[in-house]
Enzyme design. Sequence first.
Site, PDB file in Angstrom:
ATOM      1  N   ASP A  92       7.126   6.703  -2.336  1.00  0.00           N
ATOM      2  CA  ASP A  92       6.191   6.469  -3.459  1.00  0.00           C
ATOM      3  C   ASP A  92       5.583   7.808  -3.887  1.00  0.00           C
ATOM      4  OD1 ASP A  92       5.182   3.171  -3.386  1.00  0.00           O
ATOM      5  OD2 ASP A  92       6.210   3.980  -1.649  1.00  0.00           O
TER       6      ASP A  92
ATOM      7  N   GLU B 220       0.146   5.234 -10.154  1.00  0.00           N
ATOM      8  CA  GLU B 220      -0.440   4.388  -9.113  1.00  0.00           C
ATOM      9  C   GLU B 220      -1.044   5.181  -7.943  1.00  0.00           C
ATOM     10  OE1 GLU B 220       2.213   1.541  -7.307  1.00  0.00           O
ATOM     11  OE2 GLU B 220       0.614   0.715  -6.057  1.00  0.00           O
TER      12      GLU B 220
ATOM     13  N   ASP C 270       4.801   3.933 -12.394  1.00  0.00           N
ATOM     14  CA  ASP C 270       4.811   3.293 -11.073  1.00  0.00           C
ATOM     15  C   ASP C 270       5.931   3.982 -10.301  1.00  0.00           C
ATOM     16  OD1 ASP C 270       4.735   1.690  -8.850  1.00  0.00           O
ATOM     17  OD2 ASP C 270       4.374  -0.149  -9.995  1.00  0.00           O
TER      18      ASP C 270
ATOM     19  N   ILE D 206       7.083   3.783  -7.241  1.00  0.00           N
ATOM     20  CA  ILE D 206       7.949   2.713  -6.708  1.00  0.00           C
ATOM     21  C   ILE D 206       7.223   1.412  -6.987  1.00  0.00           C
ATOM     22  CG2 ILE D 206       8.911   1.560  -4.683  1.00  0.00           C
ATOM     23  CD1 ILE D 206       9.541   4.146  -3.447  1.00  0.00           C
ATOM     24  N   ASP D 207       7.829   0.604  -7.824  1.00  0.00           N
ATOM     25  CA  ASP D 207       7.289  -0.741  -8.028  1.00  0.00           C
ATOM     26  C   ASP D 207       8.087  -1.659  -7.112  1.00  0.00           C
ATOM     27  OD1 ASP D 207       5.753  -2.778  -9.210  1.00  0.00           O
ATOM     28  OD2 ASP D 207       7.439  -3.294 -10.513  1.00  0.00           O
TER      29      ASP D 207
ATOM     30  N   THR E 257       7.120  -1.905  -3.621  1.00  0.00           N
ATOM     31  CA  THR E 257       7.213  -1.142  -2.356  1.00  0.00           C
ATOM     32  C   THR E 257       7.592  -2.060  -1.194  1.00  0.00           C
ATOM     33  OG1 THR E 257       5.556   0.376  -3.204  1.00  0.00           O
ATOM     34  CG2 THR E 257       5.958   0.459  -0.848  1.00  0.00           C
TER      35      THR E 257
ATOM     36  N   ASP F 160       2.518  -1.608 -13.639  1.00  0.00           N
ATOM     37  CA  ASP F 160       3.390  -2.701 -13.183  1.00  0.00           C
ATOM     38  C   ASP F 160       4.144  -3.369 -14.341  1.00  0.00           C
ATOM     39  OD1 ASP F 160       3.070  -2.624 -10.428  1.00  0.00           O
ATOM     40  OD2 ASP F 160       1.271  -3.865 -10.466  1.00  0.00           O
TER      41      ASP F 160
HETATM   42  N1  LIG Z   1      -1.547  -9.774  -3.311  1.00  0.00           N
HETATM   43  C1  LIG Z   1      -1.064  -9.401  -4.485  1.00  0.00           C
HETATM   44  N2  LIG Z   1      -1.193 -10.212  -5.563  1.00  0.00           N
HETATM   45  C2  LIG Z   1      -0.678  -9.867  -6.759  1.00  0.00           C
HETATM   46  N3  LIG Z   1       0.000  -8.703  -6.989  1.00  0.00           N
HETATM   47  C3  LIG Z   1       0.136  -7.860  -5.943  1.00  0.00           C
HETATM   48  C4  LIG Z   1      -0.377  -8.162  -4.654  1.00  0.00           C
HETATM   49  N4  LIG Z   1      -0.063  -7.147  -3.830  1.00  0.00           N
HETATM   50  C5  LIG Z   1       0.598  -6.255  -4.593  1.00  0.00           C
HETATM   51  N5  LIG Z   1       0.713  -6.680  -5.859  1.00  0.00           N
HETATM   52  C6  LIG Z   1       1.330  -6.009  -7.006  1.00  0.00           C
HETATM   53  O1  LIG Z   1       2.629  -6.563  -7.235  1.00  0.00           O
HETATM   54  C7  LIG Z   1       3.519  -5.488  -7.470  1.00  0.00           C
HETATM   55  C8  LIG Z   1       4.922  -5.892  -7.123  1.00  0.00           C
HETATM   56  O2  LIG Z   1       5.269  -6.937  -7.955  1.00  0.00           O
HETATM   57  P1  LIG Z   1       6.461  -7.916  -7.622  1.00  0.00           P
HETATM   58  O3  LIG Z   1       5.890  -9.062  -6.906  1.00  0.00           O
HETATM   59  O4  LIG Z   1       6.952  -8.272  -8.994  1.00  0.00           O
HETATM   60  O5  LIG Z   1       7.462  -7.155  -6.820  1.00  0.00           O
HETATM   61  C9  LIG Z   1       2.973  -4.389  -6.618  1.00  0.00           C
HETATM   62  O6  LIG Z   1       3.427  -3.162  -7.121  1.00  0.00           O
HETATM   63  P2  LIG Z   1       3.702  -1.948  -6.076  1.00  0.00           P
HETATM   64  O7  LIG Z   1       4.832  -2.360  -5.211  1.00  0.00           O
HETATM   65  O8  LIG Z   1       4.023  -0.861  -7.042  1.00  0.00           O
HETATM   66  O9  LIG Z   1       2.414  -1.699  -5.343  1.00  0.00           O
HETATM   67  C10 LIG Z   1       1.480  -4.543  -6.754  1.00  0.00           C
HETATM   68  O10 LIG Z   1       0.962  -3.871  -7.873  1.00  0.00           O
HETATM   69 MG   LIG Z   2       3.904  -1.797  -8.928  1.00  0.00          MG
HETATM   70 MG   LIG Z   3       4.080   1.137  -6.824  1.00  0.00          MG
HETATM   71 MG   LIG Z   4       1.608  -0.186  -4.490  1.00  0.00          MG
END
Ligand SMILES: Nc1ncnc2c1ncn2[C@@H]1O[C@H](COP(=O)(O)O)[C@@H](OP(=O)(O)O)[C@H]1O
Ligand SMILES: [Mg+2]
Ligand SMILES: [Mg+2]
Ligand SMILES: [Mg+2]
Length: 384
Positions: free
Chosen positions: A59, A84, A146, A148-149, A151, A297
């Site tokens: 990240d 982020e 982002d 890494i979206d 993670t 995101d």
């Molecule tokens: N408890 C939670 N509820 C809702 N969104 C969350 C969460 N924890 C993390 N996220 C968000 O959901 C993103 C991932 O989305 P998805 O579910 O579509 O894979 C994460 O991005 P990051 O991985 O960049 O932190 C983060 O921003």
């Molecule tokens: Mg994200």
């Molecule tokens: Mg991210």
């Molecule tokens: Mg994150």
Amino acid sequence: MSELLSPPPAAAGNQYGAEHAAAKKAVALAARLCKKVQQDLLKLDVQTKADRTPVTVADYGSQVLVSVVLKMELPSNPFSMVAEEDSEDLRKDGAQEMLGHITKLVNETIINDGSYSITLSKEDVLVAIDCGKSEGGPSGRHWILDPIDGTKGFIRGDQYAIGLALLDEGKVVLGAMACPNLPFKSIDHNGVSSGDQVGALFSATIGCGSTVESLEGSQPQKINVCSISNPVDASFFESYERKHCMRDCTSSIAEKLGIQAPPVRIDSQAKYGAVAQGDGAIYWRFPHKRSKEAVWDHAAGSIIVTEAGGLVKDASGNDLDFSKGRYLDRDAGIIATNKYLMPLVMSSDGRPVGVLIAQPLLRQKKITGASKTAAKLSAAWKSP
Ligand SMILES: Nc1ncnc2c1ncn2[C@@H]1O[C@H](COP(=O)(O)O)[C@@H](OP(=O)(O)O)[C@H]1O
Ligand SMILES: [Mg+2]
Ligand SMILES: [Mg+2]
Ligand SMILES: [Mg+2]
């Protein structure tokens, strides 16, 4: 749902041609670092941030590489980035080893690429990460990143994305998104799809459409959302992570719409890419309770869908507003689909989708800010 495009939009002289080319280069280089780390993930390299979400060396490394590439490729442009990650945890005692590893990975990736003769120190890395501290907003130009979206998906060895967008006077005008684990189907000049490769690079510029190309390098192919109008034929994407969206809500809406196919659950904005190229019809995201949606995101993914002919709305049917700073000022829920299915999803069972989202939120008896609008909608709606 894709056709060969010649010449690629970056060469076609659009208003954001230089930025589009720089953004693609930045996410592709960051993807190389991420792929290397995902293949060889060490325990040491995962930290838990104050919000209890994970963050890895990749990240941070990805955020550094994107900011380096954008600055090198666009030296005369003023630089502002909403990203982020920040360097706070890396400046703490005990993070030196991790910082050293990030610095090594970044420098190795730059050397292997060969485009730039620069070497970053640990301090340069910290400064580059903190280039992402901008608040964004309605005026001027801001990159939204982002690094890494998804993670959690990245750590699991599944889908993830590097999402980069440009905000100009409050509007997202371009997006580039690398999805290193998403299959890429190449289309020959006769429109025949051949040999699946892995690694897709999506991009879009406002008014110029969306394309996908191989992350390994190929001709960009124009993509379009699917033209399904009957929900019976539709499939939908949602988060792999149960905590990221309300599955009881999505399954009840899917049932009301008559959707037959089971949900496709994958991590990250790769879901937007999949909808943009017609691999599925709908991506929806309905939060459990007040959780702020960050602009990074959704910025890259949403323009890739809208430029592919789709629509991206909040649960009240409004366009997403990326001009409010680091977080979206949106009503509970985000829906991406085509123009035929959007009205049906928006008023599932004759009721506004916001009402359906409100019900489980109300049951939780946690009527916080994000669910207030949904609660109001629910109160205003009278059963026919
Ligand atoms: N408890 C939670 N509820 C809702 N969104 C969350 C969460 N924890 C993390 N996220 C968000 O959901 C993103 C991932 O989305 P998805 O579910 O579509 O894979 C994460 O991005 P990051 O991985 O960049 O932190 C983060 O921003
Ligand atoms: Mg994200
Ligand atoms: Mg991210
Ligand atoms: Mg994150």
